[in-house]
Each structure stands twice: as C-alpha cells, then as structure tokens.
Design a protein around this motif. Structure first.
Motif, PDB file in Angstrom:
ATOM      1  N   LEU A  16       4.326 -13.440  -6.153  1.00 31.59           N
ATOM      2  CA  LEU A  16       5.109 -12.714  -5.152  1.00 31.59           C
ATOM      3  C   LEU A  16       4.267 -11.629  -4.484  1.00 31.59           C
ATOM      4  CD1 LEU A  16       7.972 -12.222  -3.915  1.00 31.59           C
ATOM      5  CD2 LEU A  16       8.276 -10.500  -5.708  1.00 31.59           C
ATOM      6  N   VAL A  17       3.578 -10.837  -5.283  1.00 38.35           N
ATOM      7  CA  VAL A  17       2.773  -9.748  -4.711  1.00 38.35           C
ATOM      8  C   VAL A  17       1.638 -10.311  -3.866  1.00 38.35           C
ATOM      9  CG1 VAL A  17       1.367  -7.723  -5.237  1.00 38.35           C
ATOM     10  CG2 VAL A  17       3.379  -8.222  -6.626  1.00 38.35           C
ATOM     11  N   ARG A  18       1.029 -11.394  -4.310  1.00 32.23           N
ATOM     12  CA  ARG A  18      -0.060 -11.986  -3.532  1.00 32.23           C
ATOM     13  C   ARG A  18       0.442 -12.508  -2.190  1.00 32.23           C
ATOM     14  NH1 ARG A  18      -2.841 -16.332  -5.189  1.00 32.23           N
ATOM     15  NH2 ARG A  18      -4.889 -15.607  -4.509  1.00 32.23           N
ATOM     16  N   ALA A  19       1.638 -13.091  -2.171  1.00 31.65           N
ATOM     17  CA  ALA A  19       2.209 -13.576  -0.915  1.00 31.65           C
ATOM     18  C   ALA A  19       2.483 -12.411   0.035  1.00 31.65           C
ATOM     19  CB  ALA A  19       3.482 -14.362  -1.177  1.00 31.65           C
ATOM     20  N   GLN A  20       3.051 -11.330  -0.490  1.00 32.28           N
ATOM     21  CA  GLN A  20       3.319 -10.169   0.350  1.00 32.28           C
ATOM     22  C   GLN A  20       2.026  -9.562   0.869  1.00 32.28           C
ATOM     23  OE1 GLN A  20       6.504  -8.662   1.256  1.00 32.28           O
ATOM     24  NE2 GLN A  20       4.971  -7.931   2.715  1.00 32.28           N
ATOM     25  N   ALA A  60      -2.526 -10.310   7.184  1.00 33.76           N
ATOM     26  CA  ALA A  60      -2.553 -11.077   8.434  1.00 33.76           C
ATOM     27  C   ALA A  60      -1.892 -10.319   9.573  1.00 33.76           C
ATOM     28  CB  ALA A  60      -1.863 -12.431   8.224  1.00 33.76           C
ATOM     29  N   TRP A  61      -0.877  -9.554   9.237  1.00 32.47           N
ATOM     30  CA  TRP A  61      -0.085  -8.916  10.291  1.00 32.47           C
ATOM     31  C   TRP A  61      -0.904  -7.950  11.132  1.00 32.47           C
ATOM     32  CZ3 TRP A  61       4.767 -10.875  10.670  1.00 32.47           C
ATOM     33  CH2 TRP A  61       5.564 -10.367  11.697  1.00 32.47           C
ATOM     34  N   GLY A  67      -2.335 -19.851   7.277  1.00 32.38           N
ATOM     35  CA  GLY A  67      -2.969 -20.038   5.986  1.00 32.38           C
ATOM     36  C   GLY A  67      -2.225 -19.390   4.840  1.00 32.38           C
ATOM     37  N   VAL A  68      -1.235 -18.551   5.157  1.00 32.61           N
ATOM     38  CA  VAL A  68      -0.474 -17.847   4.132  1.00 32.61           C
ATOM     39  C   VAL A  68       0.670 -18.697   3.596  1.00 32.61           C
ATOM     40  CG1 VAL A  68       1.035 -15.833   3.777  1.00 32.61           C
ATOM     41  CG2 VAL A  68      -1.094 -15.589   5.040  1.00 32.61           C
ATOM     42  N   SER A  69       1.123 -19.666   4.355  1.00 31.23           N
ATOM     43  CA  SER A  69       2.303 -20.452   3.980  1.00 31.23           C
ATOM     44  C   SER A  69       2.250 -20.985   2.552  1.00 31.23           C
ATOM     45  CB  SER A  69       2.499 -21.608   4.970  1.00 31.23           C
ATOM     46  OG  SER A  69       2.820 -21.123   6.247  1.00 31.23           O
ATOM     47  N   PRO A  70       1.131 -21.548   2.071  1.00 31.46           N
ATOM     48  CA  PRO A  70       1.122 -22.050   0.688  1.00 31.46           C
ATOM     49  C   PRO A  70       1.383 -20.971  -0.353  1.00 31.46           C
ATOM     50  CG  PRO A  70      -0.708 -22.972   1.938  1.00 31.46           C
ATOM     51  CD  PRO A  70      -0.108 -21.902   2.791  1.00 31.46           C
ATOM     52  N   PRO A 125      10.852 -14.066  -1.994  1.00 35.22           N
ATOM     53  CA  PRO A 125       9.911 -14.912  -1.241  1.00 35.22           C
ATOM     54  C   PRO A 125      10.488 -15.405   0.081  1.00 35.22           C
ATOM     55  CG  PRO A 125       9.924 -15.531  -3.551  1.00 35.22           C
ATOM     56  CD  PRO A 125      11.055 -14.575  -3.370  1.00 35.22           C
ATOM     57  N   TRP A 126      11.808 -15.537   0.138  1.00 33.65           N
ATOM     58  CA  TRP A 126      12.433 -15.986   1.386  1.00 33.65           C
ATOM     59  C   TRP A 126      12.476 -14.864   2.405  1.00 33.65           C
ATOM     60  CZ3 TRP A 126      12.969 -21.061   1.884  1.00 33.65           C
ATOM     61  CH2 TRP A 126      12.903 -21.815   0.706  1.00 33.65           C
ATOM     62  N   ARG A 127      12.571 -13.628   1.944  1.00 29.07           N
ATOM     63  CA  ARG A 127      12.417 -12.510   2.878  1.00 29.07           C
ATOM     64  C   ARG A 127      10.999 -12.513   3.445  1.00 29.07           C
ATOM     65  NH1 ARG A 127       8.772  -8.856   2.956  1.00 29.07           N
ATOM     66  NH2 ARG A 127       9.142  -8.222   0.800  1.00 29.07           N
ATOM     67  N   ILE A 128      10.017 -12.743   2.591  1.00 26.26           N
ATOM     68  CA  ILE A 128       8.637 -12.822   3.067  1.00 26.26           C
ATOM     69  C   ILE A 128       8.492 -13.983   4.054  1.00 26.26           C
ATOM     70  CG2 ILE A 128       6.234 -13.165   2.372  1.00 26.26           C
ATOM     71  CD1 ILE A 128       6.937 -11.898  -0.315  1.00 26.26           C
ATOM     72  N   ALA A 129       9.154 -15.094   3.764  1.00 29.25           N
ATOM     73  CA  ALA A 129       9.097 -16.257   4.655  1.00 29.25           C
ATOM     74  C   ALA A 129       9.720 -15.941   6.014  1.00 29.25           C
ATOM     75  CB  ALA A 129       9.796 -17.447   4.007  1.00 29.25           C
ATOM     76  N   LEU A 130      10.790 -15.159   6.031  1.00 33.36           N
ATOM     77  CA  LEU A 130      11.408 -14.778   7.299  1.00 33.36           C
ATOM     78  C   LEU A 130      10.475 -13.874   8.109  1.00 33.36           C
ATOM     79  CD1 LEU A 130      15.028 -14.095   6.014  1.00 33.36           C
ATOM     80  CD2 LEU A 130      14.333 -15.955   7.536  1.00 33.36           C
ATOM     81  N   ASP A 131       9.802 -12.941   7.435  1.00 31.47           N
ATOM     82  CA  ASP A 131       8.800 -12.127   8.131  1.00 31.47           C
ATOM     83  C   ASP A 131       7.669 -13.007   8.668  1.00 31.47           C
ATOM     84  OD1 ASP A 131      10.053  -9.677   7.753  1.00 31.47           O
ATOM     85  OD2 ASP A 131       8.985  -9.240   5.888  1.00 31.47           O
ATOM     86  N   HIS A 132       7.260 -13.955   7.847  1.00 36.75           N
ATOM     87  CA  HIS A 132       6.198 -14.881   8.250  1.00 36.75           C
ATOM     88  C   HIS A 132       6.626 -15.682   9.485  1.00 36.75           C
ATOM     89  CE1 HIS A 132       4.020 -18.758   8.048  1.00 36.75           C
ATOM     90  NE2 HIS A 132       3.016 -18.034   7.574  1.00 36.75           N
ATOM     91  N   ALA A 133       7.865 -16.134   9.504  1.00 37.21           N
ATOM     92  CA  ALA A 133       8.356 -16.914  10.639  1.00 37.21           C
ATOM     93  C   ALA A 133       8.323 -16.107  11.926  1.00 37.21           C
ATOM     94  CB  ALA A 133       9.779 -17.397  10.354  1.00 37.21           C
TER      95      ALA A 133
END
Length: 348
Positions: A107-111, A117-118, A129-132, A147-155
């Motif tokens: 989780l921390v690595r994904a964030q 990247a931001w 490249g962050v998606s995986p 992780p889904w909150r992170i995915a929404l930010d990613h989107a």
C-alpha cells in the motif's frame, strides 16, 4: 458574498507579546503553541523509528488498521508514511525486501509511486507504470478500500475515461460505502473531468452527504467542493445559499468532535478557509478555537511556501475582523495571500 479584502500586512499586526494576550482572550493558543501536521500518538513513534531506518513500527501500525478495518486512519497513515518515504526511503526498501507480499508495504509503495509521478512533467507516462503496484496492493487484501482511493487518484492523473472511473468507484463503494478518502478522490476526478463545472461537483457531494450518517466525514464533502469552487475563480452557476449550506453542514459535523482534537483538524482547517472566503468571520473564529494547536498544510500550502505562517496570518485576520478591525483599504486578496495556484506536492 465572497470576501475579497486583504489579509493585514505584517507591519499592521500587533506585536508578538500583544498577540499572545489577544489570542488567549478569544480562546486561541499562542503562535508558539501551534503545530503543523502533528502526527498522532500512534503515527509519531512510527515516523521516529522510520527516521532511524526501522520499519517495524510502521508495519505494526498499518497492520492494526487493516485487521480492525480502520480505513480512514489507514488512509491517513499511508499518505503520511509515503510522504516521509519520499525523502527517507531506506526503511521502506528494507520492509519490502523483508516481506514483499505484505499488504501494508504494498500500500505504501503504491502511494509513494503515485506521489512521485504526480510531481513530474511526464506524469501520464509515469502513472502508466504505477498501475501494477496499485493492483498488487488491491489484491493483497480485498477488503481494503485504500488502494481503490489510490486508483481513483491515479485515474484522474492518467485522464482515464468515465467508464473506467465508474468501475473503480463502484469497487471502492463495495468495500467501504462511507470512506471519505474515496469520496474526495472521486470529487477531484469529477472536478477535473468536468473542467470546473462546480454545480455538478456540488450535486455529487450533496447527494453523498445526504445519504451518510450525521457523524460521517462525508458530511464535510460539500464544503470540500465549495473550497474547490472558491479556488477556481468562483465560476458561474453556484448560488450563495448552496455555498452557505455546505459550510453549515461541515460546521455541524465539526461540532460533533471535541475541541483541539487532532482527528478532525484537517476538516476544520479546510472549513476555516471556506468560512474566511465567505466572510463568515465569527464562524471562522469558532473553528479556529476548535482547531486549537493543530494546523494542517492543506489548504494553506496551496498558496504559500510557509503554510504555518499563512495559517497564523489568517488567525490574526479573523481575530481582528471579529473585533471590528478591518484591513487597510485598497488591498486585494484573501487567504491565498498572493500565492494562488501553487500546488503542494502532497495535495494532488
């Protein structure tokens, strides 16, 4: 009516000793007592240990939030730990090397990857490249909405389409229908994809708040939408009474928490900004009393290299306004203080 009077300039403020007495008189802590982004009693030791290169305290902290389904705390801790790892990554690297499948380190690595990247001009490319990493964090514990909150930010950063966003949003809601972090991420995506159509964003926030219990953090979502509106030039289409109603809803939520409580400090700081921009000085003073010593970087860091200094200046302005003292005429501005448009790296 949105207030556009200037903050008092430094030479117009009282001396430090005088301000201390005046702050005490209206129930505010002194400048020296105010802390910026203070960690709570659980996060603090984890950050201290991470500073020494040890990850175990952070691992235990996040594992506890996961096992006890404390999703709001988990989200906030993950954000703070990732922000710390941007400058001190050794402890996170050691943690991943020791247990690469740990849901908490994933989780921390994904964030951290999204944060990194931001801030880059090559944001969209880096985010691909962050998606995986986000997928790995989501699969590590299917209950976890963070992780889904992170995915929404990613989107949002990747400019994903509405269909894909909708799938992510539904997945987040299935896991935690009232998770505030996911709602904020969705609101930010909608504001970005609708190109500043703030009426629609406020509609989304109002519907979410109406469906949430009175003590849910989602009650603060309309005020968050108003903050975005106020910072976007106050475009057309939002009646003043809707702005006032959103602020009132957040005030009611704030009143449910104890004064000088670290947990609601972030919401109270944002609400104070909104109330100042709306010219509601007495209400802003009450929120400052409730904030006590706990300033947060956001929203002040959007407009100043010194968010604590900006917060303290706003406090002075509110205190003086409620005492009947006005800023000198001929100056324009508001809590932005001439730094409009600056985006703090952690506030995407």
């Amino acid at each position: 009516m949105v207030d556009t009077m200037a903050l008092l300039p430094p030479f117009g403020r009282a001396s430090r000793t005088t301000r201390t007495v005046e702050h005490r008189a209206v129930g505010l802590p002194t400048d020296d007592e105010v802390l910026l982004d203070a960690p709570d009693d659980l996060l603090g030791p984890a950050l201290v240990a991470a500073g020494r290169g040890a990850y175990e305290a952070a691992a235990e902290l996040l594992a506890t939030t996961r096992h006890r389904a404390l999703w709001e705390s988990r989200d906030g801790y993950a954000l703070r730990l990732a922000a710390f790892a941007r400058s001190r990554p050794e402890w996170l690297e050691a943690w991943h090397a020791a247990d690469p499948q740990d849901p908490d380190v994933l989780l921390v690595r994904a964030q951290l990857a999204v944060d990194h990247a931001w801030g880059s001009p090559a944001r969209a490319e880096l985010l691909r490249g962050v998606s995986p990493l986000i997928t790995a964090a989501a699969r590590a514990d299917d209950r976890d909405p963070v992780p889904w909150r992170i995915a929404l930010d990613h989107a949002r950063g990747a400019r994903a389409g509405h269909t894909y966003f909708g799938e992510l949003w539904e997945a987040a809601l299935r896991r935690a229908p009232l998770h505030y972090g996911c709602h904020v991420a969705a609101l930010r995506y909608l504001a970005s994809s609708w190109h500043g159509s703030h009426r629609e964003c406020l509609d989304f926030a109002d519907r979410a708040a109406q469906d949430a219990p009175a003590d849910s953090l989602v009650q603060a979502l309309p005020a968050r939408a108003v903050l975005a509106y106020l910072n976007d030039g106050c475009g057309p289409g939002v009646p003043p009474e809707r702005l006032a109603a959103a602020a009132d809803r957040a005030i009611a939520l704030s009143a449910r928490f104890p004064a000088a409580d670290l947990w609601p400090a972030a919401i109270r700081n944002k609400l104070t900004y909104v109330l100042v921009r709306l010219g509601r000085w007495e209400d802003a003073l009450e929120q400052l009393r409730l904030i006590g010593p706990y300033a947060t970087s956001y929203p002040w860091s959007r407009f100043s290299e010194d968010p604590l200094g900006r917060f303290l200046e706003v406090r002075d302005e509110v205190r003086l306004r409620t005492a009947g003292v006005h800023a000198p005429s001929g100056r324009t501005g508001h809590p932005q203080g001439g730094h409009a448009g600056r985006v703090h790296s952690g506030d995407h």
